[in-house]
Design a protein around this motif. Structure first.
Motif, PDB file in Angstrom:
ATOM      1  N   CYS A 263       4.014   5.843  -5.573  1.00  0.00           N
ATOM      2  CA  CYS A 263       4.019   5.959  -7.031  1.00  0.00           C
ATOM      3  C   CYS A 263       3.026   7.032  -7.490  1.00  0.00           C
ATOM      4  CB  CYS A 263       3.683   4.611  -7.655  1.00  0.00           C
ATOM      5  SG  CYS A 263       3.882   4.558  -9.438  1.00  0.00           S
ATOM      6  N   ILE A 264       1.856   7.049  -6.902  1.00  0.00           N
ATOM      7  CA  ILE A 264       0.838   8.050  -7.240  1.00  0.00           C
ATOM      8  C   ILE A 264       1.313   9.442  -6.842  1.00  0.00           C
ATOM      9  CG2 ILE A 264      -1.488   8.846  -6.670  1.00  0.00           C
ATOM     10  CD1 ILE A 264      -2.230   5.832  -6.351  1.00  0.00           C
ATOM     11  N   ALA A 265       1.876   9.565  -5.637  1.00  0.00           N
ATOM     12  CA  ALA A 265       2.326  10.870  -5.141  1.00  0.00           C
ATOM     13  C   ALA A 265       3.464  11.437  -5.993  1.00  0.00           C
ATOM     14  CB  ALA A 265       2.768  10.751  -3.689  1.00  0.00           C
ATOM     15  N   VAL A 266       4.397  10.591  -6.418  1.00  0.00           N
ATOM     16  CA  VAL A 266       5.501  11.059  -7.259  1.00  0.00           C
ATOM     17  C   VAL A 266       4.957  11.525  -8.603  1.00  0.00           C
ATOM     18  CG1 VAL A 266       7.593  10.340  -8.483  1.00  0.00           C
ATOM     19  CG2 VAL A 266       7.264   9.693  -6.102  1.00  0.00           C
ATOM     20  N   GLY A 267       3.969  10.823  -9.132  1.00  0.00           N
ATOM     21  CA  GLY A 267       3.363  11.225 -10.400  1.00  0.00           C
ATOM     22  C   GLY A 267       2.651  12.561 -10.327  1.00  0.00           C
ATOM     23  N   ARG A 268       2.214  12.961  -9.140  1.00  0.00           N
ATOM     24  CA  ARG A 268       1.518  14.243  -8.951  1.00  0.00           C
ATOM     25  C   ARG A 268       2.462  15.408  -8.689  1.00  0.00           C
ATOM     26  NH1 ARG A 268      -2.883  12.058  -4.673  1.00  0.00           N
ATOM     27  NH2 ARG A 268      -4.188  10.884  -6.108  1.00  0.00           N
ATOM     28  N   MET A 269       3.751  15.126  -8.528  1.00  0.00           N
ATOM     29  CA  MET A 269       4.698  16.191  -8.188  1.00  0.00           C
ATOM     30  C   MET A 269       4.789  17.222  -9.299  1.00  0.00           C
ATOM     31  SD  MET A 269       7.772  14.154  -6.278  1.00  0.00           S
ATOM     32  CE  MET A 269       8.634  15.675  -5.909  1.00  0.00           C
ATOM     33  N   ARG A 270       4.968  18.471  -8.893  1.00  0.00           N
ATOM     34  CA  ARG A 270       5.092  19.588  -9.823  1.00  0.00           C
ATOM     35  C   ARG A 270       6.395  20.334  -9.549  1.00  0.00           C
ATOM     36  NH1 ARG A 270       2.412  16.837 -12.203  1.00  0.00           N
ATOM     37  NH2 ARG A 270       0.192  16.872 -12.390  1.00  0.00           N
ATOM     38  N   SER A 271       6.729  21.250 -10.385  1.00  0.00           N
ATOM     39  CA  SER A 271       7.940  22.044 -10.231  1.00  0.00           C
ATOM     40  C   SER A 271       7.950  22.715  -8.858  1.00  0.00           C
ATOM     41  CB  SER A 271       7.998  23.110 -11.326  1.00  0.00           C
ATOM     42  OG  SER A 271       9.134  23.899 -11.170  1.00  0.00           O
TER      43      SER A 271
ATOM     44  N   LEU B 284      11.151  15.845  -3.149  1.00  0.00           N
ATOM     45  CA  LEU B 284      11.006  14.435  -2.822  1.00  0.00           C
ATOM     46  C   LEU B 284      12.217  14.000  -2.015  1.00  0.00           C
ATOM     47  CD1 LEU B 284       9.761  11.594  -3.123  1.00  0.00           C
ATOM     48  CD2 LEU B 284      11.056  11.370  -5.244  1.00  0.00           C
ATOM     49  N   MET B 285      11.974  13.494  -0.811  1.00  0.00           N
ATOM     50  CA  MET B 285      13.045  12.975   0.029  1.00  0.00           C
ATOM     51  C   MET B 285      12.724  11.516   0.327  1.00  0.00           C
ATOM     52  SD  MET B 285      13.729  16.050   2.659  1.00  0.00           S
ATOM     53  CE  MET B 285      13.932  17.717   2.103  1.00  0.00           C
ATOM     54  N   PHE B 286      13.404  10.637  -0.349  1.00  0.00           N
ATOM     55  CA  PHE B 286      13.181   9.192  -0.236  1.00  0.00           C
ATOM     56  C   PHE B 286      14.453   8.605   0.341  1.00  0.00           C
ATOM     57  CE2 PHE B 286      12.784   4.950  -2.430  1.00  0.00           C
ATOM     58  CZ  PHE B 286      11.651   4.543  -1.754  1.00  0.00           C
ATOM     59  N   THR B 287      14.467   8.331   1.635  1.00  0.00           N
ATOM     60  CA  THR B 287      15.708   7.960   2.312  1.00  0.00           C
ATOM     61  C   THR B 287      15.626   6.575   2.922  1.00  0.00           C
ATOM     62  OG1 THR B 287      14.984   8.921   4.399  1.00  0.00           O
ATOM     63  CG2 THR B 287      16.176  10.359   2.895  1.00  0.00           C
ATOM     64  N   ASP B 288      16.792   6.030   3.199  1.00  0.00           N
ATOM     65  CA  ASP B 288      16.953   4.766   3.908  1.00  0.00           C
ATOM     66  C   ASP B 288      16.233   3.608   3.235  1.00  0.00           C
ATOM     67  OD1 ASP B 288      18.225   3.376   5.927  1.00  0.00           O
ATOM     68  OD2 ASP B 288      16.462   3.399   7.207  1.00  0.00           O
ATOM     69  N   TRP B 289      16.213   3.630   1.899  1.00  0.00           N
ATOM     70  CA  TRP B 289      15.569   2.561   1.145  1.00  0.00           C
ATOM     71  C   TRP B 289      16.623   1.547   0.762  1.00  0.00           C
ATOM     72  CZ3 TRP B 289      16.021   1.740  -4.362  1.00  0.00           C
ATOM     73  CH2 TRP B 289      15.166   0.740  -4.842  1.00  0.00           C
ATOM     74  N   ARG B 290      16.304   0.288   0.934  1.00  0.00           N
ATOM     75  CA  ARG B 290      17.223  -0.775   0.550  1.00  0.00           C
ATOM     76  C   ARG B 290      16.510  -1.673  -0.458  1.00  0.00           C
ATOM     77  NH1 ARG B 290      18.389  -0.674   6.450  1.00  0.00           N
ATOM     78  NH2 ARG B 290      20.258   0.564   6.572  1.00  0.00           N
ATOM     79  N   GLY B 291      16.926  -1.557  -1.698  1.00  0.00           N
ATOM     80  CA  GLY B 291      16.304  -2.354  -2.744  1.00  0.00           C
ATOM     81  C   GLY B 291      17.035  -2.135  -4.054  1.00  0.00           C
ATOM     82  N   ASP B 292      16.446  -2.624  -5.121  1.00  0.00           N
ATOM     83  CA  ASP B 292      17.038  -2.504  -6.440  1.00  0.00           C
ATOM     84  C   ASP B 292      16.330  -1.410  -7.226  1.00  0.00           C
ATOM     85  OD1 ASP B 292      18.821  -4.646  -6.101  1.00  0.00           O
ATOM     86  OD2 ASP B 292      17.202  -6.072  -6.511  1.00  0.00           O
ATOM     87  N   PRO B 293      17.051  -0.737  -8.159  1.00  0.00           N
ATOM     88  CA  PRO B 293      16.414   0.299  -8.962  1.00  0.00           C
ATOM     89  C   PRO B 293      15.300  -0.226  -9.855  1.00  0.00           C
ATOM     90  CG  PRO B 293      18.766   0.161  -9.444  1.00  0.00           C
ATOM     91  CD  PRO B 293      18.460  -0.872  -8.425  1.00  0.00           C
ATOM     92  N   ASP B 294      15.309  -1.553 -10.143  1.00  0.00           N
ATOM     93  CA  ASP B 294      14.255  -2.107 -10.985  1.00  0.00           C
ATOM     94  C   ASP B 294      13.088  -2.667 -10.174  1.00  0.00           C
ATOM     95  OD1 ASP B 294      15.640  -4.251  -9.966  1.00  0.00           O
ATOM     96  OD2 ASP B 294      15.728  -5.367 -11.841  1.00  0.00           O
ATOM     97  N   GLU B 295      13.093  -2.435  -8.885  1.00  0.00           N
ATOM     98  CA  GLU B 295      11.989  -2.878  -8.037  1.00  0.00           C
ATOM     99  C   GLU B 295      10.747  -2.042  -8.346  1.00  0.00           C
ATOM    100  OE1 GLU B 295      11.370  -3.358  -3.293  1.00  0.00           O
ATOM    101  OE2 GLU B 295      13.359  -3.705  -4.123  1.00  0.00           O
ATOM    102  N   ARG B 296       9.618  -2.696  -8.489  1.00  0.00           N
ATOM    103  CA  ARG B 296       8.381  -2.004  -8.877  1.00  0.00           C
ATOM    104  C   ARG B 296       7.649  -1.436  -7.670  1.00  0.00           C
ATOM    105  NH1 ARG B 296       6.003  -6.343 -13.252  1.00  0.00           N
ATOM    106  NH2 ARG B 296       7.567  -5.945 -14.832  1.00  0.00           N
ATOM    107  N   LEU B 297       7.131  -0.237  -7.856  1.00  0.00           N
ATOM    108  CA  LEU B 297       6.310   0.372  -6.820  1.00  0.00           C
ATOM    109  C   LEU B 297       4.879  -0.130  -6.914  1.00  0.00           C
ATOM    110  CD1 LEU B 297       7.604   4.041  -7.000  1.00  0.00           C
ATOM    111  CD2 LEU B 297       8.168   2.300  -5.312  1.00  0.00           C
ATOM    112  N   ASP B 298       4.375  -0.244  -8.168  1.00  0.00           N
ATOM    113  CA  ASP B 298       2.981  -0.633  -8.344  1.00  0.00           C
ATOM    114  C   ASP B 298       2.737  -1.192  -9.736  1.00  0.00           C
ATOM    115  OD1 ASP B 298       0.276  -0.914  -7.621  1.00  0.00           O
ATOM    116  OD2 ASP B 298      -0.235   1.039  -8.446  1.00  0.00           O
TER     117      ASP B 298
ATOM    118  N   ALA C  58       0.835  -1.210   0.000  1.00  0.00           N
ATOM    119  CA  ALA C  58       0.000   0.000   0.000  1.00  0.00           C
ATOM    120  C   ALA C  58       0.865   1.254   0.000  1.00  0.00           C
ATOM    121  CB  ALA C  58      -0.934   0.003   1.200  1.00  0.00           C
ATOM    122  N   TYR C  59       1.956   1.208   0.746  1.00  0.00           N
ATOM    123  CA  TYR C  59       2.868   2.350   0.816  1.00  0.00           C
ATOM    124  C   TYR C  59       3.473   2.642  -0.547  1.00  0.00           C
ATOM    125  CZ  TYR C  59       7.196   4.901   1.569  1.00  0.00           C
ATOM    126  OH  TYR C  59       8.206   5.800   1.468  1.00  0.00           O
ATOM    127  N   PHE C  60       4.002   1.609  -1.219  1.00  0.00           N
ATOM    128  CA  PHE C  60       4.677   1.820  -2.491  1.00  0.00           C
ATOM    129  C   PHE C  60       3.702   2.234  -3.590  1.00  0.00           C
ATOM    130  CE2 PHE C  60       7.938  -0.783  -0.371  1.00  0.00           C
ATOM    131  CZ  PHE C  60       8.987   0.113  -0.478  1.00  0.00           C
TER     132      PHE C  60
END
Length: 146
Positions: free
Chosen positions: A45-53, A57-71, A39-41
């Motif tokens: 994904c929705i919140a990042v898509g809504r970001m504007r100029s 975005l501060m996304f910290t302390d994440w441990r995973g792969d860049p190809d890991e899917r949010l949704d 639910a978090y991820f």
């Protein structure tokens, strides 16, 4: 109780180099507690898509792969974040010989290099023998201890 009672002011933070010192909090934000998981991820994904100029975005302390899917398909962490930073325009500028004004943004989608079969097979063995992501000494790595 007012927000000043809960949060530090810019002067109290005493860090003139931080953007947060100028604007340590904003009002009218929606806060929704989400536990780390599917639910978090999906919500991220929705919140990042809504970001504007101007959004941060501060996304910290994440441990995973860049190809890991949010949704689901197409929502890989590297892709979602890179698109939020105008990566396509920036990559096109780089690929086109850097002609004209540089587009905004700093992130570009990482393209995995083509590795030989020998490199793909020997690299994991070398990494396992030489490096430990936990920083354990060699004798603890051999025993599996911490």
């Amino acid at each position: 109780m007012s927000v000043e009672d809960w949060l530090l002011t810019g002067e109290e933070r005493d860090n003139p180099h931080s953007v947060l010192s100028q604007r340590p909090w904003t009002t009218g934000n929606e806060v929704c507690p989400l536990i780390d998981g599917a639910a978090y991820f999906a919500e991220l994904c929705i919140a990042v898509g809504r970001m504007r100029s101007g959004d941060v975005l501060m996304f910290t302390d994440w441990r995973g792969d860049p190809d890991e899917r949010l949704d689901g398909p197409g929502s890989e962490v590297s892709r979602v974040f890179a698109q939020a930073a105008s990566a396509r325009a920036l990559q096109a500028w780089h690929d086109g010989g850097r002609i004209g004004a540089r587009p905004r943004g700093r992130l570009r989608e990482y393209r995995l290099p083509k590795l030989s079969t020998w490199s793909r097979r020997t690299a994991p063995v070398s990494l396992r023998l030489l490096a430990d992501p936990d920083g354990r000494p060699r004798h603890l790595r051999r025993t599996g201890g911490y």
